[in-house]
Design a protein around this motif. Structure first.
Motif, mmCIF file in Angstrom:
data_model
loop_
_atom_site.group_PDB
_atom_site.id
_atom_site.type_symbol
_atom_site.label_atom_id
_atom_site.label_comp_id
_atom_site.label_asym_id
_atom_site.label_seq_id
_atom_site.Cartn_x
_atom_site.Cartn_y
_atom_site.Cartn_z
ATOM 1 N N PHE A 119 14.057 -3.172 -20.057
ATOM 2 C CA PHE A 119 13.350 -3.243 -18.777
ATOM 3 C C PHE A 119 13.443 -1.883 -18.087
ATOM 4 C CE2 PHE A 119 13.938 -3.648 -14.166
ATOM 5 C CZ PHE A 119 12.656 -4.055 -13.820
ATOM 6 N N VAL A 120 12.311 -1.295 -17.758
ATOM 7 C CA VAL A 120 12.288 -0.009 -17.065
ATOM 8 C C VAL A 120 12.444 -0.263 -15.568
ATOM 9 C CG1 VAL A 120 10.918 2.040 -16.544
ATOM 10 C CG2 VAL A 120 10.862 1.056 -18.838
ATOM 11 N N SER A 121 13.441 0.363 -14.985
ATOM 12 C CA SER A 121 13.718 0.179 -13.565
ATOM 13 C C SER A 121 12.789 1.036 -12.708
ATOM 14 C CB SER A 121 15.171 0.558 -13.266
ATOM 15 O OG SER A 121 15.391 0.543 -11.874
ATOM 16 N N LEU A 122 12.237 0.437 -11.693
ATOM 17 C CA LEU A 122 11.373 1.147 -10.741
ATOM 18 C C LEU A 122 12.128 1.527 -9.470
ATOM 19 C CD1 LEU A 122 8.200 -1.099 -11.082
ATOM 20 C CD2 LEU A 122 8.651 1.108 -12.169
ATOM 21 N N SER A 123 13.446 1.401 -9.497
ATOM 22 C CA SER A 123 14.239 1.610 -8.287
ATOM 23 C C SER A 123 14.112 3.010 -7.698
ATOM 24 C CB SER A 123 15.709 1.294 -8.564
ATOM 25 O OG SER A 123 15.861 -0.076 -8.818
ATOM 26 N N LYS A 124 14.095 4.042 -8.529
ATOM 27 C CA LYS A 124 13.973 5.402 -7.979
ATOM 28 C C LYS A 124 12.645 5.620 -7.264
ATOM 29 C CE LYS A 124 17.155 7.878 -11.030
ATOM 30 N NZ LYS A 124 17.235 8.905 -12.089
ATOM 31 N N PRO A 125 11.506 5.320 -7.886
ATOM 32 C CA PRO A 125 10.264 5.507 -7.126
ATOM 33 C C PRO A 125 10.181 4.624 -5.883
ATOM 34 C CG PRO A 125 9.789 4.721 -9.362
ATOM 35 C CD PRO A 125 11.241 4.955 -9.281
ATOM 36 N N LEU A 126 10.728 3.414 -5.957
ATOM 37 C CA LEU A 126 10.727 2.545 -4.778
ATOM 38 C C LEU A 126 11.599 3.124 -3.672
ATOM 39 C CD1 LEU A 126 10.932 -0.964 -6.488
ATOM 40 C CD2 LEU A 126 8.925 0.134 -5.462
ATOM 41 N N TYR A 127 12.741 3.706 -4.054
ATOM 42 C CA TYR A 127 13.631 4.328 -3.073
ATOM 43 C C TYR A 127 12.953 5.543 -2.426
ATOM 44 C CZ TYR A 127 17.744 6.668 -1.164
ATOM 45 O OH TYR A 127 18.626 7.306 -0.336
ATOM 46 N N VAL A 128 12.276 6.355 -3.231
ATOM 47 C CA VAL A 128 11.550 7.506 -2.675
ATOM 48 C C VAL A 128 10.467 7.026 -1.709
ATOM 49 C CG1 VAL A 128 10.036 9.459 -3.211
ATOM 50 C CG2 VAL A 128 12.063 9.044 -4.617
ATOM 51 N N LEU A 129 9.744 5.985 -2.081
ATOM 52 C CA LEU A 129 8.737 5.426 -1.162
ATOM 53 C C LEU A 129 9.383 4.928 0.130
ATOM 54 C CD1 LEU A 129 6.316 3.374 -3.447
ATOM 55 C CD2 LEU A 129 5.804 5.462 -2.167
ATOM 56 N N ALA A 130 10.549 4.304 0.015
ATOM 57 C CA ALA A 130 11.245 3.826 1.218
ATOM 58 C C ALA A 130 11.614 4.991 2.129
ATOM 59 C CB ALA A 130 12.486 3.025 0.826
ATOM 60 N N ILE A 131 12.046 6.093 1.552
ATOM 61 C CA ILE A 131 12.347 7.289 2.358
ATOM 62 C C ILE A 131 11.072 7.788 3.029
ATOM 63 C CG2 ILE A 131 13.036 9.720 2.275
ATOM 64 C CD1 ILE A 131 14.987 8.932 -0.004
ATOM 65 N N ILE A 132 10.002 7.911 2.254
ATOM 66 C CA ILE A 132 8.730 8.396 2.805
ATOM 67 C C ILE A 132 8.264 7.487 3.947
ATOM 68 C CG2 ILE A 132 6.266 8.693 2.289
ATOM 69 C CD1 ILE A 132 7.164 9.640 -0.547
ATOM 70 N N ASP A 133 8.340 6.183 3.735
ATOM 71 C CA ASP A 133 7.891 5.239 4.756
ATOM 72 C C ASP A 133 8.783 5.228 5.994
ATOM 73 O OD1 ASP A 133 5.810 4.523 3.094
ATOM 74 O OD2 ASP A 133 6.737 2.644 2.421
ATOM 75 N N SER A 134 10.012 5.702 5.855
ATOM 76 C CA SER A 134 10.989 5.670 6.953
ATOM 77 C C SER A 134 11.244 7.044 7.556
ATOM 78 C CB SER A 134 12.320 5.102 6.431
ATOM 79 O OG SER A 134 12.135 3.861 5.819
ATOM 80 N N ILE A 135 10.491 8.038 7.152
ATOM 81 C CA ILE A 135 10.795 9.431 7.493
ATOM 82 C C ILE A 135 10.902 9.655 9.006
ATOM 83 C CG2 ILE A 135 8.490 10.482 7.613
ATOM 84 C CD1 ILE A 135 11.337 11.910 5.542
ATOM 85 N N GLU A 136 10.043 9.028 9.771
ATOM 86 C CA GLU A 136 10.085 9.244 11.219
ATOM 87 C C GLU A 136 11.333 8.637 11.843
ATOM 88 O OE1 GLU A 136 6.294 7.883 12.610
ATOM 89 O OE2 GLU A 136 5.279 9.674 11.867
ATOM 90 N N ALA A 137 11.841 7.562 11.265
ATOM 91 C CA ALA A 137 13.043 6.912 11.789
ATOM 92 C C ALA A 137 14.322 7.630 11.358
ATOM 93 C CB ALA A 137 13.093 5.450 11.326
ATOM 94 N N ILE A 138 14.250 8.402 10.284
ATOM 95 C CA ILE A 138 15.441 9.096 9.784
ATOM 96 C C ILE A 138 15.856 10.201 10.746
ATOM 97 C CG2 ILE A 138 16.392 10.502 7.916
ATOM 98 C CD1 ILE A 138 14.498 8.994 6.003
ATOM 99 N N GLY A 139 14.888 10.964 11.224
ATOM 100 C CA GLY A 139 15.152 11.963 12.246
ATOM 101 C C GLY A 139 15.581 13.322 11.734
ATOM 102 N N SER A 140 16.541 13.386 10.835
ATOM 103 C CA SER A 140 16.979 14.669 10.281
ATOM 104 C C SER A 140 17.131 14.511 8.774
ATOM 105 C CB SER A 140 18.298 15.110 10.906
ATOM 106 O OG SER A 140 19.355 14.278 10.457
ATOM 107 N N ASN A 141 17.268 15.616 8.103
ATOM 108 C CA ASN A 141 17.358 15.609 6.647
ATOM 109 C C ASN A 141 18.762 15.208 6.192
ATOM 110 O OD1 ASN A 141 16.800 15.891 3.959
ATOM 111 N ND2 ASN A 141 16.510 18.096 4.022
ATOM 112 N N ARG A 142 19.195 14.087 6.688
ATOM 113 C CA ARG A 142 20.464 13.481 6.294
ATOM 114 C C ARG A 142 20.217 12.001 6.073
ATOM 115 N NH1 ARG A 142 25.509 16.282 9.305
ATOM 116 N NH2 ARG A 142 24.862 18.414 8.898
ATOM 117 N N ILE A 143 20.396 11.582 4.848
ATOM 118 C CA ILE A 143 20.136 10.195 4.485
ATOM 119 C C ILE A 143 21.484 9.535 4.220
ATOM 120 C CG2 ILE A 143 18.979 8.681 2.845
ATOM 121 C CD1 ILE A 143 17.107 11.188 2.291
ATOM 122 N N TYR A 144 21.855 8.639 5.099
ATOM 123 C CA TYR A 144 23.151 7.972 4.996
ATOM 124 C C TYR A 144 23.018 6.682 4.199
ATOM 125 C CZ TYR A 144 24.496 11.357 8.497
ATOM 126 O OH TYR A 144 24.738 12.535 9.163
#
Length: 148
Positions: A23-48
């Motif tokens: 089974f090929v995991s799609l977790s990395k692209p989904l995680y990148v999309l989650a970052i992109i979709d949340s970019i305004e809420a993140i505020g700074s280039n620090r992802i906790y």
């Protein structure tokens, strides 16, 4: 800035995907999309690791695109950690911490205790501040990894 857009598009479309029992995991692209979709809420280039906005967006995407697989917190922790195998994503460890092997996923507790945060390349972070660039990356990631 156009050359950076092309460079980071290539990087985002070249993610090394995990494979578990065929089974090929799609977790990395989904995680990148989650970052992109949340970019305004993140505020700074620090992802906790405990950023609930990113985690909730990841969960929604995971449930939408992973079908029968049940979401668990480990599904979020794995790409948070393993995306560091990509050139554009970096884990910033606390002083004198030797990073664990990429061959397994450390626990959320271990990461909270030993990791300061993750970050994107500054150039990619800058590109993601623009709505059109975010949409461009989002569309390319979906077309490459999720529409099959």
């Amino acid at each position: 800035m156009d050359s950076y857009l092309a460079i980071y598009t290539d990087m985002l479309l070249s993610l090394q995907l995990g494979n578990y029992r065929g089974f090929v995991s799609l977790s990395k692209p989904l995680y990148v999309l989650a970052i992109i979709d949340s970019i305004e809420a993140i505020g700074s280039n620090r992802i906790y690791i405990d950023n609930l906005v990113i985690e909730q967006q990841f969960k929604k995407l995971y449930q939408r695109f992973q079908g029968d697989f049940v979401y668990t917190r480990a599904a979020y922790i794995a790409p948070f950690f393993h995306l560091a195998s990509s050139e554009f994503y970096h884990l910033i460890w606390k002083d004198k911490v030797k990073p664990p092997s990429m061959s397994s996923t450390p626990s959320a507790k271990y990461l909270r205790e030993h990791l300061q945060y993750a970050k994107l390349d500054d150039e990619l972070w800058g590109l993601l501040q623009d709505d059109d660039n975010r949409e461009y990356f989002r569309r390319n990631i979906i077309n490459r990894y999720l529409l099959k």
